[in-house]
Enzyme design. Structure first.
Site, mmCIF file in Angstrom:
data_model
loop_
_atom_site.group_PDB
_atom_site.id
_atom_site.type_symbol
_atom_site.label_atom_id
_atom_site.label_comp_id
_atom_site.label_asym_id
_atom_site.label_seq_id
_atom_site.Cartn_x
_atom_site.Cartn_y
_atom_site.Cartn_z
ATOM 1 N N SER A 176 -63.902 11.621 -42.095
ATOM 2 C CA SER A 176 -63.276 11.481 -40.786
ATOM 3 C C SER A 176 -63.078 10.031 -40.333
ATOM 4 O O SER A 176 -62.272 9.775 -39.454
ATOM 5 C CB SER A 176 -64.070 12.254 -39.737
ATOM 6 N N LYS A 215 -59.543 21.864 -35.109
ATOM 7 C CA LYS A 215 -58.726 20.691 -35.406
ATOM 8 C C LYS A 215 -57.274 21.135 -35.653
ATOM 9 O O LYS A 215 -56.626 21.550 -34.707
ATOM 10 C CB LYS A 215 -59.372 19.912 -36.540
ATOM 11 N N HIS A 238 -61.380 18.282 -41.499
ATOM 12 C CA HIS A 238 -60.143 17.509 -41.334
ATOM 13 C C HIS A 238 -59.099 17.814 -42.405
ATOM 14 O O HIS A 238 -58.035 17.209 -42.428
ATOM 15 C CB HIS A 238 -60.437 16.008 -41.332
HETATM 16 C C1 LIG Z 1 -65.184 18.063 -36.236
HETATM 17 C C2 LIG Z 1 -66.063 18.250 -37.385
HETATM 18 C C3 LIG Z 1 -67.054 19.241 -37.394
HETATM 19 C C4 LIG Z 1 -67.344 20.092 -36.193
HETATM 20 O O1 LIG Z 1 -66.394 21.071 -35.988
HETATM 21 P P1 LIG Z 1 -66.332 21.799 -34.574
HETATM 22 O O2 LIG Z 1 -65.613 23.062 -34.848
HETATM 23 O O3 LIG Z 1 -65.620 20.901 -33.633
HETATM 24 O O4 LIG Z 1 -67.743 22.030 -34.155
HETATM 25 C C5 LIG Z 1 -67.805 19.410 -38.534
HETATM 26 N N1 LIG Z 1 -67.605 18.624 -39.618
HETATM 27 C C6 LIG Z 1 -66.669 17.656 -39.639
HETATM 28 C C7 LIG Z 1 -66.478 16.845 -40.869
HETATM 29 C C8 LIG Z 1 -65.875 17.431 -38.524
HETATM 30 O O5 LIG Z 1 -64.974 16.453 -38.540
#
Ligand SMILES: *Cc1c(COP(=O)(O)O)cnc(C)c1O
Length: 394
Positions: free
Chosen positions: A183, A242, A211
């Site tokens: 990320s 996302k 992502h």
């Molecule tokens: C955003 C994210 C999460 C968390 O996901 P949510 O559904 O927002 O709780 C977990 N792992 C990674 C790599 C992320 O970027």
């Protein structure tokens, strides 16, 4: 002892403020749209995870509203008691098919999936092997286990193999966990190689593709499809919050994995299930990905154009291979200043600073959106160029 039991709350916060490490919340006054109104100002949105702009797609909105009208605002329970609706099952079936796996399971969030599942996959006498740049929710999941841990250098397969060789003799179960798309840098884990090493050493593989889902692979099917190894990763974990534009965590894999996961994951068993509107929108999101390839295509067209132009202006965009494009500026203070100036000029992108990244690698992290027009992107690029020169970055 006569102590002030809550003094630490005030002091802890003030300490963060003093170091400028506190989160100053920006408030959206519109939906999360390519042009959003934030703190009273209209801006080009370059820091939302809503890559495909699906959160504003009429079919998702309609599906959420239909489901709420038909089935109510809440689900009434946790999944194992009375909170499993046919809507939830329909999403899981559709998702497994979309991802090319035998089965799938939806959690409340991606964080809940990692925190609830990882601790059940390894315990005493086992080892979890992690990429050094894994997401915080993986780290917390690992912290909930009594298992041994090892960390390999970012994407370094030589080092991973060394750890595996050593672990092979010493441990019972071995679990390799990695982010799919990282990320902070936007690079991709070499999942084909990880799966190969996993099978050589009898290690289970787990990828957090938060992502990558909706972004990489044909039609945004995620990292398994991207490497042509759909169904071969033991756990493909991801999120609906996302690119899918809704909210919710997910895992995809074998039926055995899913049966095990829902019977053992405490976050799944002990926390309420999604409201009907959420499940309805999730179903529609997958359906849109299956039937409207233009969103993923627009995202990548925009991404390629934006990166190319930034690079030709002389910006350092690191190793990104995805719509996460870091604009590396160096000092933390410079990254913050650039972000503030961009905002004043109508471009919303946040700085990522030490300790989230190395001290001299502070950056603006931009995230592309399929709903931005070429004109919008040119507007943002013009501001980057002007301010990059002003701050002596380019
Ligand atoms: C955003 C994210 C999460 C968390 O996901 P949510 O559904 O927002 O709780 C977990 N792992 C990674 C790599 C992320 O970027």
């Amino acid at each position: 002892m006569k102590r002030n039991p809550t003094l630490f709350l005030k002091e802890g916060y003030e300490e963060l403020v003093k170091k400028s490490l506190d989160w100053k919340l920006r408030i959206l006054e519109t939906g999360s749209t390519p042009h959003s109104v934030v703190d009273g100002k209209e801006v080009i949105m370059l820091c939302s995870n809503n890559y495909l702009n699906l959160s504003n797609h009429p079919r998702l909105i309609q599906a959420a509203s239909d489901a709420a009208k038909k089935y109510g605002a809440g689900s009434g329970s946790v999944r194992p008691i009375a909170g499993t609706m046919k809507l939830h099952m329909d999403v899981e079936k559709k998702l497994a098919k979309f991802k090319g796996t035998e089965s799938s399971l939806i959690y409340q969030t991606g964080f809940a999936a990692n925190a609830g599942l990882i601790p059940q996959l390894a315990g005493k006498g086992d080892i979890i092997i992690s990429d050094e740049l894994n997401h915080g929710s993986i780290i917390d999941g690992v912290r909930l286990t009594k298992t041994d841990r090892a960390i390999y250098k970012h994407r370094d397969m030589g080092e991973l193999e060394k750890v595996l060789k050593d672990a092979d003799k010493k441990y019972n179960r071995i679990l390799i966990i990695t982010d799919g798309v990282f990320s902070m840098d936007g690079d991709i884990a070499p999942m084909d190689k990880i799966v190969k090493l996993g099978s050589e050493y009898g290690a289970m593989t787990y990828v957090d593709d938060a992502h990558g889902e909706g972004v990489i692979g044909p039609d945004g099917r995620g990292i398994g499809a991207h490497f042509g190894i759909a169904g071969q990763i033991d756990v493909e974990m991801g999120t609906f919050s996302k690119a899918y534009g809704v909210v919710g965590g997910l895992i995809a894999g074998s039926q055995n994995l899913v049966n095990f996961a829902y019977n053992k994951s405490r976050t799944w068993l002990l926390s309420g299930s999604h409201p009907p509107a959420v499940a309805g929108a999730q179903f529609a999101a997958i359906d849109v990905l299956e039937t409207e390839p233009e969103h993923v295509k627009n995202l990548w067209d925009n991404t390629k154009y934006f990166k190319k132009e930034l690079n030709s202006m002389g910006f350092d965009t690191g190793f990104s291979e995805t719509p996460i494009t870091p604009v590396i500026v160096g000092e933390s203070s410079k990254a913050k200043e650039l972000s503030n100036l961009l905002f004043d000029e109508g471009v919303f992108a946040l700085p990522i600073i030490f300790p989230m990244v190395a001290r001299d690698k502070a950056r603006i992290r931009t995230m592309m959106n399929a709903g931005l027009s070429r004109k919008d992107i040119d507007f943002a690029l013009e501001k980057f160029e002007k301010l990059g020169k002003k701050l002596d970055i380019i």
